[in-house]
Scaffold this active site. Structure first.
Site, PDB file in Angstrom:
ATOM      1  N   GLU A  30       0.838  -1.202   0.000  1.00 39.99           N
ATOM      2  CA  GLU A  30       0.000   0.000   0.000  1.00 39.99           C
ATOM      3  C   GLU A  30       0.877   1.257   0.000  1.00 39.99           C
ATOM      4  O   GLU A  30       0.599   2.237  -0.688  1.00 39.99           O
ATOM      5  CB  GLU A  30      -0.922  -0.015   1.228  1.00 39.99           C
ATOM      6  CG  GLU A  30      -1.839   1.200   1.279  1.00 39.99           C
ATOM      7  CD  GLU A  30      -2.813   1.177   2.446  1.00 39.99           C
ATOM      8  OE1 GLU A  30      -2.726   0.260   3.285  1.00 39.99           O
ATOM      9  OE2 GLU A  30      -3.648   2.078   2.521  1.00 39.99           O
ATOM     10  N   ARG A  53       0.312  32.653 -19.345  1.00 39.44           N
ATOM     11  CA  ARG A  53      -0.082  33.814 -18.539  1.00 39.44           C
ATOM     12  C   ARG A  53       0.987  34.902 -18.631  1.00 39.44           C
ATOM     13  O   ARG A  53       2.180  34.617 -18.539  1.00 39.44           O
ATOM     14  CB  ARG A  53      -0.234  33.357 -17.094  1.00 39.44           C
ATOM     15  CG  ARG A  53      -0.479  34.458 -16.117  1.00 39.44           C
ATOM     16  CD  ARG A  53      -1.920  34.527 -15.748  1.00 39.44           C
ATOM     17  NE  ARG A  53      -2.167  35.601 -14.794  1.00 39.44           N
ATOM     18  CZ  ARG A  53      -3.253  36.339 -14.804  1.00 39.44           C
ATOM     19  NH1 ARG A  53      -4.197  36.132 -15.712  1.00 39.44           N
ATOM     20  NH2 ARG A  53      -3.431  37.276 -13.903  1.00 39.44           N
TER      21      ARG A  53
END
Ligand code: FAD
Length: 383
Positions: A248, A274
């Site tokens: 996990e 931008r």
């Protein structure tokens, strides 16, 4: 070798082909539904069976039990493609439960549960954490009292991923609360369909990962057959968890690196588009330096992760190794994504921007699967 030319050594033709099919599936079947998943706080039920048909579930479980017959490399591909697309789907938990069943289940249990889980007909959850016990699992209070051929389970669990749809829950219980230490916990496989005394609470309101369900579970004298104690003998739960948790943790580390890589890719695009002070943001030295730092961190993370994956596939990654991966790579993920938010300015704080969601989603990576403080304990114990 520059980072752009770098290739993960665990990739192969077969793994690359699997990646192409996972990418296509996730883009086509999961991405368009993300707003709805987030609003309802869980994936659609149908998404599990679609995932099963596409081969996304249990890719590293043996084919004879319905799995994909691959290795951890295939699982890593699934997680990378989900992270890249910004999709949260509880397939790590599904795989973890499959690992518990494959490693300790009887042949009958394997044949009954694994193919159904691989097909997504059966959703699985792991229920260890309780309101009063998370890191300190030996302090859990859910009990399983034996009565003839059944255990009678009472108590509650919290923060349980996949709980809303789970038909099979791997529950950490105490069969004898007087027993302490390594033999104090057992894992019980609870089949939840129509089970009297079993109740799922509402989805918990999280800070991020809204599309994945996380709920409380309540057991009020729920009866589970004695044969469902994992491994057939009481008191083996802690040893089983210690053996399986590294999987996990490595999965969490894979998500960490893939999402940091994606954050940097999104930010590169944003700072080129931008403008400020007469030019694109990318022409500002600070922007370039910060991106250079992020690119370097993510490349170091990728190389470290790849070495962990290769060692895991070869059966040579020890517990401190996976703890290092989980701890360091999730910290790296959070550092990088936070910097990327900064480079987005105010747009980085708007939920409609993927980078803002990644920032909120990433924070829990340092908490679940064993907190990063517990990871440091595991690393230090090996001293
Ligand atoms: C979104 C989400 C999904 C989750 N999914 C699941 C799931 O599916 N199944 C499940 O069972 N659980 C799940 N969890 C629970 C998760 O594993 C726990 O939250 C985690 O293990 C920490 O436990 P706790 O929350 O009780 O924190 P605590 O154990 O109370 O820890 C609080 C703080 O104390 C620190 N601390 C505790 N012990 C030590 C120590 N010995 N040394 C140093 N510091 C320490 C911790 O690191 C932490 O900073 C999930 C949690 C979240 C948020």
């Amino acid at each position: 070798m520059t980072s752009a030319a770098y290739q993960s050594r665990w990739a192969s033709e077969d793994v690359d082909a699997f990646r192409r099919s996972m990418r296509q599936f996730v883009e086509k079947e999961f991405v368009p539904h993300q707003a709805r998943w987030r609003a309802q706080h869980r994936p659609d039920r149908a998404a599990w069976e679609q995932a099963g048909r596409a081969g996304l579930l249990l890719p590293d479980v043996a084919e004879e039990y319905g799995g994909g017959g691959g290795t951890f490399a295939h699982q890593a591909v699934v997680l990378e493609e989900l992270a890249r697309a910004g999709v949260h789907f509880g397939c790590i938990v599904q795989s973890m439960v499959a690992r518990y069943v494959a490693a300790y289940g009887s042949e009958t249990q394997k044949r009954k549960w694994l193919p159904a889980m691989a097909q997504g007909r059966l959703v699985a959850a792991i229920a260890m954490t309780e309101p009063g016990a998370g890191s300190d699992l030996q302090a859990i209070r859910t009990t399983a009292r034996r009565e003839g051929e059944h255990y009678v389970v009472s108590g509650s669990k919290t923060f349980i991923t996949n709980a809303a749809l789970a038909g099979l829950v791997c529950v950490a219980v105490k069969t004898d609360p007087k027993v302490t230490g390594m033999r104090s916990i057992s894992l019980l496989m609870m089949e939840t369909g129509q089970l009297p005394g079993y109740r799922v609470g509402n989805a918990l309101e999280k800070v991020g990962m809204h599309g994945q369900d996380t709920c409380e579970l309540f057991f009020d004298d729920a009866r589970v057959p004695v044969a469902n104690v994992l491994g057939g003998v009481e008191g083996k739960g802690l040893a089983q968890m210690l053996e399986q948790m590294p999987y996990e943790r490595l999965c969490i580390a894979v998500l960490a690196v893939a999402s940091a890589e994606q954050a940097v890719a999104l930010t590169r695009r944003h700072v080129k588009e931008r403008t400020a002070f007469g030019g694109p943001l990318v022409e500002l030295q600070n922007t370039r330096f910060k991106l250079a730092e992020c690119l370097t961190e993510v490349h170091v993370a990728r190389v470290f992760l790849d070495s962990c994956i290769q060692r895991f596939v070869a059966g040579r990654l020890d517990e401190p190794g996976t703890a290092m991966a989980k701890y360091w790579l999730t910290e790296c993920q959070c550092r990088v994504i936070d910097e990327c938010v900064q480079l987005h300015g105010g747009y980085g704080y708007m939920a409609e921007y993927p980078i803002a969601r990644m920032w909120a989603d990433s924070r829990v990576q340092r908490i679940y699967g064993g907190t990063n403080e517990i990871m440091k304990e595991l690393i230090a114990w090996a001293l």
